[in-house]
Design a protein around this motif. Structure first.
Motif, PDB file in Angstrom:
ATOM      1  N   VAL A 183       8.262 128.908  19.610  1.00  0.00           N
ATOM      2  CA  VAL A 183       8.349 130.048  19.857  1.00  0.00           C
ATOM      3  C   VAL A 183       9.490 130.678  19.418  1.00  0.00           C
ATOM      4  O   VAL A 183       9.508 131.898  18.649  1.00  0.00           O
ATOM      5  N   TYR A 184      10.633 129.935  19.357  1.00  0.00           N
ATOM      6  CA  TYR A 184      12.083 130.464  18.768  1.00  0.00           C
ATOM      7  C   TYR A 184      11.739 130.499  17.123  1.00  0.00           C
ATOM      8  O   TYR A 184      11.995 131.584  16.504  1.00  0.00           O
ATOM      9  N   THR A 185      11.104 129.760  16.733  1.00  0.00           N
ATOM     10  CA  THR A 185      10.897 129.567  15.082  1.00  0.00           C
ATOM     11  C   THR A 185       9.890 130.545  14.920  1.00  0.00           C
ATOM     12  O   THR A 185      10.067 131.323  13.758  1.00  0.00           O
ATOM     13  N   MET A 186       8.765 130.950  15.516  1.00  0.00           N
ATOM     14  CA  MET A 186       7.769 132.165  15.445  1.00  0.00           C
ATOM     15  C   MET A 186       8.510 133.346  15.430  1.00  0.00           C
ATOM     16  O   MET A 186       8.259 134.355  14.585  1.00  0.00           O
ATOM     17  N   GLU A 187       9.180 133.651  16.148  1.00  0.00           N
ATOM     18  CA  GLU A 187       9.887 135.013  16.589  1.00  0.00           C
ATOM     19  C   GLU A 187      10.934 134.903  15.506  1.00  0.00           C
ATOM     20  O   GLU A 187      11.199 136.132  15.045  1.00  0.00           O
ATOM     21  N   LYS A 188      11.712 134.259  15.416  1.00  0.00           N
ATOM     22  CA  LYS A 188      12.979 134.325  13.986  1.00  0.00           C
ATOM     23  C   LYS A 188      12.346 134.507  12.762  1.00  0.00           C
ATOM     24  O   LYS A 188      12.894 135.332  12.170  1.00  0.00           O
ATOM     25  N   THR A 189      11.293 133.826  12.610  1.00  0.00           N
ATOM     26  CA  THR A 189      10.653 134.028  11.275  1.00  0.00           C
ATOM     27  C   THR A 189       9.879 135.200  10.891  1.00  0.00           C
ATOM     28  O   THR A 189       9.787 135.834   9.815  1.00  0.00           O
ATOM     29  N   LEU A 190       9.017 135.608  11.958  1.00  0.00           N
ATOM     30  CA  LEU A 190       7.704 136.327  11.710  1.00  0.00           C
ATOM     31  C   LEU A 190       8.136 137.725  12.227  1.00  0.00           C
ATOM     32  O   LEU A 190       7.671 138.842  11.537  1.00  0.00           O
ATOM     33  N   ARG A 191       8.762 137.751  13.403  1.00  0.00           N
ATOM     34  CA  ARG A 191       9.253 139.148  13.801  1.00  0.00           C
ATOM     35  C   ARG A 191      10.101 139.963  12.906  1.00  0.00           C
ATOM     36  O   ARG A 191      11.010 139.683  12.570  1.00  0.00           O
ATOM     37  N   PRO A 192       9.696 141.227  12.470  1.00  0.00           N
ATOM     38  CA  PRO A 192      10.321 142.039  11.341  1.00  0.00           C
ATOM     39  C   PRO A 192      11.774 142.243  11.749  1.00  0.00           C
ATOM     40  O   PRO A 192      12.580 142.270  10.969  1.00  0.00           O
ATOM     41  N   ARG A 193      11.947 142.692  12.990  1.00  0.00           N
ATOM     42  CA  ARG A 193      13.354 143.022  13.332  1.00  0.00           C
ATOM     43  C   ARG A 193      14.397 142.023  13.492  1.00  0.00           C
ATOM     44  O   ARG A 193      15.507 142.074  13.543  1.00  0.00           O
ATOM     45  N   PHE A 194      13.625 140.658  13.374  1.00  0.00           N
ATOM     46  CA  PHE A 194      14.690 139.500  13.452  1.00  0.00           C
ATOM     47  C   PHE A 194      14.868 138.808  12.140  1.00  0.00           C
ATOM     48  O   PHE A 194      15.520 137.897  11.987  1.00  0.00           O
ATOM     49  N   ARG A 195      14.071 139.469  11.071  1.00  0.00           N
ATOM     50  CA  ARG A 195      14.242 138.741   9.780  1.00  0.00           C
ATOM     51  C   ARG A 195      15.560 139.560   9.090  1.00  0.00           C
ATOM     52  O   ARG A 195      15.888 140.199   9.632  1.00  0.00           O
ATOM     53  N   LYS A 196      15.678 138.782   7.778  1.00  0.00           N
ATOM     54  CA  LYS A 196      16.845 139.536   7.088  1.00  0.00           C
ATOM     55  C   LYS A 196      16.425 140.994   6.881  1.00  0.00           C
ATOM     56  O   LYS A 196      15.471 141.441   6.781  1.00  0.00           O
ATOM     57  N   THR A 197      17.625 141.623   6.587  1.00  0.00           N
ATOM     58  CA  THR A 197      17.519 142.916   6.322  1.00  0.00           C
ATOM     59  C   THR A 197      16.801 143.217   4.854  1.00  0.00           C
ATOM     60  O   THR A 197      16.780 142.046   4.059  1.00  0.00           O
TER      61      THR A 197
END
Length: 342
Positions: A183-197
């Motif tokens: 779940v952590y990997t999914m959110e960090k990688t795919l959630r647009p607001r958690f990705r790099k600017t």
């Protein structure tokens, strides 16, 4: 028309007798003797009431779903060229179903170990798939040795204790760790607001020599990944509800076994089959574990930036989902387009 009623048959001497397992589940019983207990009643467990070849017929046959989904997953992995770690995970999943089938058929201690320990091994494989992604070879080797050592420790210690509570706690803890990590990997990688600017992403792409996406394409990726996460969360919730629901039903089976046996004898066959709590545990955890592997496969393709090459085929919640390869998109001139182009 009256409902059919078939009385439960008497217990038989089984082909695999005697029972050597440390566990015996709440299937039908025919002999009741009086003894000094809180309820003044001790149930003397007799198996093989349906056939001499299966000690617990319902608990045995409900594993056919496990076995079928395992074979289906293996075929899908080979056909759609998923990562090899998931092929191994499906082999482990198939081993769980096969081991459970043999255990409930025979109630032999070696088959009990195959059933229970294969659950640990398969979860360790999924842990490796989750924690090893994008790691160096050195880290992967250390992780593999650590998980192998953990599996060996659990095997030896469980054989020494012969306490099913230890196995259940170890399995639950491993599963929780793997799910939370995924779940952590999914959110960090795919959630647009958690990705790099956007600027960080552009610089990273330029450094790697990759084409820089346009604003329109970046918006398309954000919408696509948000939709993907929404479906993934539904899959996670669905799978978790299956696990917890199956555990709840199984726990009722354990707590109220004597009463449930009376109800089964009252309503007879075939209706008594629906009161087999451990059988429902097999069905529901089989579906939940299958959903988790499917989620892992889809997440890995997303992490590898291959969302356009694969898609989740899952029309209805009661259908069996599958991650399948998508045909390459074709341009206006009929030429296959490069999926990495922007």
């Amino acid at each position: 028309m009256p409902f059919p009623f078939i009385p439960y048959p008497s217990a038989k001497t089984g082909y695999w007798s005697p029972v050597t397992s440390t566990l015996n589940w709440c299937e039908e019983v025919r002999n009741v003797v009086m003894a000094w207990q809180k309820s003044w009643e001790l149930t003397f467990i007799q198996d093989y009431y349906a056939t001499v070849y299966a000690a617990e017929i319902v608990n045995t046959l409900t594993n056919v779903l496990f076995m079928w989904l395992g074979i289906k997953g293996i075929i899908s992995c080979r056909r759609n060229q998923h990562d090899q770690i998931f092929l191994v995970a499906y082999l482990g999943y198939l081993l769980v179903g096969t081991g459970s089938f043999l255990f409930h058929s025979t109630l032999k201690y070696p088959m009990q170990l195959v059933d229970e320990l294969s659950m640990i091994y398969t979860t360790c494989l999924m842990a490796y798939a989750s924690f090893s992604y994008s790691r160096s070879t050195r880290v992967r080797i250390i992780l593999a040795i650590s998980l192998l050592s953990l599996a060996v420790f659990i095997t030896l210690y469980y054989h020494y204790l012969q306490d099913p509570v230890f196995h259940q706690n170890a399995y639950a803890l491993l599963t929780a760790v793997v799910v939370f990590r995924s779940v952590y990997t999914m959110e960090k990688t795919l959630r647009p607001r958690f990705r790099k600017t956007r600027e960080e992403d552009r610089l990273a792409r330029e450094k790697k020599g990759l084409p820089v996406p346009t604003k329109e394409h970046q918006h398309y990726e954000n919408v696509r990944d948000t939709k993907t996460i929404k479906t993934m969360w539904f899959m996670v919730g669905y799978g978790l509800s299956m696990f917890l629901g199956g555990f709840f039903i199984w726990n009722l089976d354990n707590q109220f076994c004597t009463q449930i046996r009376r109800w089964r004898r009252t309503i007879g066959l075939p209706w008594g089959i629906f009161l087999e709590g451990h059988g429902w545990w097999h069905i529901m955890t089989g579906i939940g574990a299958y959903l988790y592997i499917i989620w892992g496969i889809w997440l890995r393709h997303c992490l590898n930036q291959r969302q356009e090459e694969y898609h989740l085929r899952w029309a209805r919640a009661w259908h069996i989902p599958e991650v399948v390869r998508t045909s390459p998109p074709v341009g206006e001139n009929g030429v296959t387009r490069d999926k990495k182009s922007t």
